[in-house]
Design a protein around this motif. Structure first.
Motif, PDB file in Angstrom:
ATOM      1  N   ASP A  19      20.357 -10.312   4.028  1.00  0.00           N
ATOM      2  CA  ASP A  19      21.215 -11.340   4.606  1.00  0.00           C
ATOM      3  C   ASP A  19      20.778 -11.620   6.048  1.00  0.00           C
ATOM      4  O   ASP A  19      20.203 -10.766   6.723  1.00  0.00           O
ATOM      5  N   GLY A  20      21.075 -12.815   6.504  1.00  0.00           N
ATOM      6  CA  GLY A  20      20.711 -13.152   7.874  1.00  0.00           C
ATOM      7  C   GLY A  20      19.278 -13.577   8.027  1.00  0.00           C
ATOM      8  O   GLY A  20      18.772 -13.684   9.147  1.00  0.00           O
ATOM      9  N   ARG A  21      18.536 -13.781   6.917  1.00  0.00           N
ATOM     10  CA  ARG A  21      17.168 -14.309   6.924  1.00  0.00           C
ATOM     11  C   ARG A  21      16.179 -13.372   7.595  1.00  0.00           C
ATOM     12  O   ARG A  21      15.104 -13.771   8.031  1.00  0.00           O
ATOM     13  N   ARG A  22      16.494 -12.091   7.659  1.00  0.00           N
ATOM     14  CA  ARG A  22      15.700 -11.127   8.415  1.00  0.00           C
ATOM     15  C   ARG A  22      14.676 -10.408   7.531  1.00  0.00           C
ATOM     16  O   ARG A  22      14.942 -10.061   6.393  1.00  0.00           O
ATOM     17  N   LEU A  23      13.461 -10.164   8.098  1.00  0.00           N
ATOM     18  CA  LEU A  23      12.433  -9.334   7.486  1.00  0.00           C
ATOM     19  C   LEU A  23      12.017  -8.263   8.477  1.00  0.00           C
ATOM     20  O   LEU A  23      11.944  -8.510   9.686  1.00  0.00           O
ATOM     21  N   ALA A  24      11.734  -7.042   7.976  1.00  0.00           N
ATOM     22  CA  ALA A  24      11.296  -5.950   8.844  1.00  0.00           C
ATOM     23  C   ALA A  24      10.267  -5.100   8.111  1.00  0.00           C
ATOM     24  O   ALA A  24      10.289  -4.990   6.882  1.00  0.00           O
ATOM     25  N   VAL A  25       9.346  -4.500   8.890  1.00  0.00           N
ATOM     26  CA  VAL A  25       8.284  -3.652   8.348  1.00  0.00           C
ATOM     27  C   VAL A  25       8.348  -2.293   9.035  1.00  0.00           C
ATOM     28  O   VAL A  25       8.402  -2.210  10.266  1.00  0.00           O
ATOM     29  N   TRP A  26       8.357  -1.201   8.228  1.00  0.00           N
ATOM     30  CA  TRP A  26       8.353   0.161   8.747  1.00  0.00           C
ATOM     31  C   TRP A  26       7.091   0.908   8.310  1.00  0.00           C
ATOM     32  O   TRP A  26       6.509   0.609   7.260  1.00  0.00           O
ATOM     33  N   SER A  27       6.712   1.913   9.094  1.00  0.00           N
ATOM     34  CA  SER A  27       5.698   2.877   8.679  1.00  0.00           C
ATOM     35  C   SER A  27       6.354   3.892   7.753  1.00  0.00           C
ATOM     36  O   SER A  27       7.397   4.459   8.093  1.00  0.00           O
ATOM     37  N   THR A  28       5.756   4.138   6.580  1.00  0.00           N
ATOM     38  CA  THR A  28       6.348   5.097   5.641  1.00  0.00           C
ATOM     39  C   THR A  28       6.186   6.532   6.129  1.00  0.00           C
ATOM     40  O   THR A  28       6.936   7.413   5.704  1.00  0.00           O
ATOM     41  N   LYS A  29       5.215   6.778   7.002  1.00  0.00           N
ATOM     42  CA  LYS A  29       4.968   8.141   7.483  1.00  0.00           C
ATOM     43  C   LYS A  29       5.906   8.525   8.620  1.00  0.00           C
ATOM     44  O   LYS A  29       6.491   9.610   8.623  1.00  0.00           O
ATOM     45  N   SER A  30       6.058   7.627   9.596  1.00  0.00           N
ATOM     46  CA  SER A  30       6.862   7.960  10.773  1.00  0.00           C
ATOM     47  C   SER A  30       8.277   7.405  10.710  1.00  0.00           C
ATOM     48  O   SER A  30       9.162   7.883  11.419  1.00  0.00           O
ATOM     49  N   GLY A  31       8.498   6.382   9.875  1.00  0.00           N
ATOM     50  CA  GLY A  31       9.798   5.718   9.839  1.00  0.00           C
ATOM     51  C   GLY A  31      10.008   4.767  11.002  1.00  0.00           C
ATOM     52  O   GLY A  31      11.098   4.217  11.175  1.00  0.00           O
ATOM     53  N   ARG A  32       8.956   4.499  11.778  1.00  0.00           N
ATOM     54  CA  ARG A  32       9.079   3.609  12.932  1.00  0.00           C
ATOM     55  C   ARG A  32       8.951   2.150  12.509  1.00  0.00           C
ATOM     56  O   ARG A  32       8.201   1.811  11.606  1.00  0.00           O
ATOM     57  N   LEU A  33       9.701   1.283  13.211  1.00  0.00           N
ATOM     58  CA  LEU A  33       9.655  -0.146  12.959  1.00  0.00           C
ATOM     59  C   LEU A  33       8.339  -0.708  13.482  1.00  0.00           C
ATOM     60  O   LEU A  33       8.002  -0.553  14.655  1.00  0.00           O
ATOM     61  N   ALA A  34       7.568  -1.398  12.604  1.00  0.00           N
ATOM     62  CA  ALA A  34       6.257  -1.927  12.977  1.00  0.00           C
ATOM     63  C   ALA A  34       6.312  -3.406  13.345  1.00  0.00           C
ATOM     64  O   ALA A  34       5.551  -3.865  14.200  1.00  0.00           O
ATOM     65  N   ALA A  35       7.182  -4.182  12.686  1.00  0.00           N
ATOM     66  CA  ALA A  35       7.309  -5.615  12.966  1.00  0.00           C
ATOM     67  C   ALA A  35       8.639  -6.107  12.433  1.00  0.00           C
ATOM     68  O   ALA A  35       9.224  -5.516  11.520  1.00  0.00           O
ATOM     69  N   GLU A  36       9.114  -7.225  12.998  1.00  0.00           N
ATOM     70  CA  GLU A  36      10.396  -7.790  12.563  1.00  0.00           C
ATOM     71  C   GLU A  36      10.416  -9.279  12.867  1.00  0.00           C
ATOM     72  O   GLU A  36       9.846  -9.726  13.864  1.00  0.00           O
ATOM     73  N   ILE A  37      11.028 -10.056  11.972  1.00  0.00           N
ATOM     74  CA  ILE A  37      11.216 -11.485  12.193  1.00  0.00           C
ATOM     75  C   ILE A  37      12.652 -11.827  11.811  1.00  0.00           C
ATOM     76  O   ILE A  37      13.138 -11.431  10.753  1.00  0.00           O
ATOM     77  N   ALA A  38      13.347 -12.537  12.703  1.00  0.00           N
ATOM     78  CA  ALA A  38      14.786 -12.742  12.527  1.00  0.00           C
ATOM     79  C   ALA A  38      15.118 -13.893  11.593  1.00  0.00           C
ATOM     80  O   ALA A  38      16.134 -13.859  10.904  1.00  0.00           O
ATOM     81  N   GLY A  78       0.841  -1.188   0.000  1.00  0.00           N
ATOM     82  CA  GLY A  78       0.000   0.000   0.000  1.00  0.00           C
ATOM     83  C   GLY A  78       0.878   1.239   0.000  1.00  0.00           C
ATOM     84  O   GLY A  78       1.974   1.256  -0.579  1.00  0.00           O
ATOM     85  N   THR A  79       0.433   2.274   0.679  1.00  0.00           N
ATOM     86  CA  THR A  79       1.222   3.504   0.795  1.00  0.00           C
ATOM     87  C   THR A  79       1.747   3.730   2.200  1.00  0.00           C
ATOM     88  O   THR A  79       2.539   4.640   2.415  1.00  0.00           O
ATOM     89  N   SER A  80       1.347   2.889   3.147  1.00  0.00           N
ATOM     90  CA  SER A  80       1.672   3.162   4.548  1.00  0.00           C
ATOM     91  C   SER A  80       2.757   2.276   5.130  1.00  0.00           C
ATOM     92  O   SER A  80       3.277   2.565   6.211  1.00  0.00           O
ATOM     93  N   LEU A  81       3.133   1.182   4.436  1.00  0.00           N
ATOM     94  CA  LEU A  81       4.102   0.252   4.988  1.00  0.00           C
ATOM     95  C   LEU A  81       5.219  -0.031   3.985  1.00  0.00           C
ATOM     96  O   LEU A  81       4.995  -0.063   2.775  1.00  0.00           O
ATOM     97  N   LEU A  82       6.417  -0.254   4.506  1.00  0.00           N
ATOM     98  CA  LEU A  82       7.580  -0.607   3.704  1.00  0.00           C
ATOM     99  C   LEU A  82       8.225  -1.836   4.330  1.00  0.00           C
ATOM    100  O   LEU A  82       8.505  -1.852   5.527  1.00  0.00           O
ATOM    101  N   VAL A  83       8.440  -2.880   3.516  1.00  0.00           N
ATOM    102  CA  VAL A  83       9.036  -4.127   3.990  1.00  0.00           C
ATOM    103  C   VAL A  83      10.429  -4.264   3.404  1.00  0.00           C
ATOM    104  O   VAL A  83      10.663  -3.934   2.237  1.00  0.00           O
ATOM    105  N   ALA A  84      11.368  -4.764   4.197  1.00  0.00           N
ATOM    106  CA  ALA A  84      12.736  -4.986   3.727  1.00  0.00           C
ATOM    107  C   ALA A  84      13.238  -6.332   4.215  1.00  0.00           C
ATOM    108  O   ALA A  84      12.860  -6.800   5.292  1.00  0.00           O
ATOM    109  N   GLY A  85      14.083  -6.970   3.407  1.00  0.00           N
ATOM    110  CA  GLY A  85      14.694  -8.242   3.777  1.00  0.00           C
ATOM    111  C   GLY A  85      16.122  -8.286   3.286  1.00  0.00           C
ATOM    112  O   GLY A  85      16.524  -7.491   2.435  1.00  0.00           O
TER     113      GLY A  85
END
Length: 271
Positions: A127-146, A118-125
């Motif tokens: 090395d190290g098998r890691r996934l993370a989700v940020w809010s595009t508006k605040s830049g705050r980390l919303a979720a993470e899995i190692a 959508g327009t509100s979330l950014l996901v990144a993955g």
């Protein structure tokens, strides 16, 4: 709805002195952005093939991933372990660059893939098998899995319709809900996938180390078509246009390509 299937290359953009490692397409197919091993972002006119702007993205490190939310918002990930969100400003103002950094986050590992949900979330993955989700508006980390995969996350893309993402490693594709990062579906690819793109008709295009492209039905996990030797060398990045009628890809041969092709029946939905 009929789902287009890419086959023939209709345009190639040359001018990058280094291998193209990431590519993104604007929703209206006006702008193509590429990122390369020199850390630079290049902006291309999709119609003419002209390179209109070049800026520093992650240099001296490599640009490893790109995503475009709309005509004015880009995300990039690099070998410097940074995730950056860029906003477009007045293109006619000669005193300021047309694209400026809005915020940046840290994944802790090389950022191999980024994707907007959508327009509100950014996901990144990466090395190290890691996934993370940020809010595009605040830049705050919303979720993470190692440990999202048994091997490093090599590719990631999001559904253009639902709150879902697909991630790939050397032998598997997983489908996740966002922002919860709950795994919904998995299937084996039988070959190493280096880039993925999700069409509006739920087809998944996967670039492979051989330079070929494979198209899967995401819900049945069936192979729809193989395009052998699509990019000559390793397929490093892929992106569908919003209508799904064209696929843009970059490769280790320093070239950006656009494919169009015949249409096939829409993939079957599997519950």
């Amino acid at each position: 709805m009929a789902a287009p299937l890419v086959g023939s290359c209709i345009r190639s953009f040359t001018g990058s002195a280094c291998p193209v490692l990431a590519v993104a397409v604007s929703p209206q197919f006006r702008i193509i952005v590429s990122g390369s091993a020199d850390g630079l972002l290049r902006f291309w006119c999709a119609e003419s093939g002209e390179c209109t702007y070049v800026m520093d993205g992650h240099s001296p490190k490599r640009v490893l991933s790109l995503a475009m939310c709309d005509e004015e918002t880009i995300a990039s990930g690099g070998a410097d372990r940074a995730v950056r969100l860029w906003r477009r400003f007045d293109m006619e103002d000669p005193d300021n660059p047309p694209w400026r950094l809005d915020w940046h986050g840290r994944l802790g590992v090389e950022v191999k893939c980024v994707s907007f949900v959508g327009t509100s979330l950014l996901v990144a993955g990466g090395d190290g098998r890691r996934l993370a989700v940020w809010s595009t508006k605040s830049g705050r980390l919303a979720a993470e899995i190692a440990e999202a995969h048994v091997a490093q996350v090599s590719a990631l893309c999001s559904s253009p319709i639902d709150q879902l993402i697909a991630t790939a490693d050397e032998c598997n594709v997983h489908v996740w809900s966002v922002p919860s990062l709950e795994r919904r579906r998995s299937f084996a690819t039988l070959t190493a996938v280096t880039a993925v793109a999700w069409s509006c008709t739920d087809l998944l295009a996967g670039g492979q180390v051989s330079g070929s492209i494979r198209i899967w039905d995401l819900f049945s996990a069936q192979t729809i078509r193989d395009i052998p030797d699509a990019v000559g060398k390793v397929a490093t990045c892929l992106s569908f246009t919003r209508d799904g009628r064209a696929l843009v890809g970059g490769s280790a041969d320093c070239c950006v390509r656009v494919w169009r092709g015949a249409e096939v029946p829409a993939p079957a939905q599997v519950d």
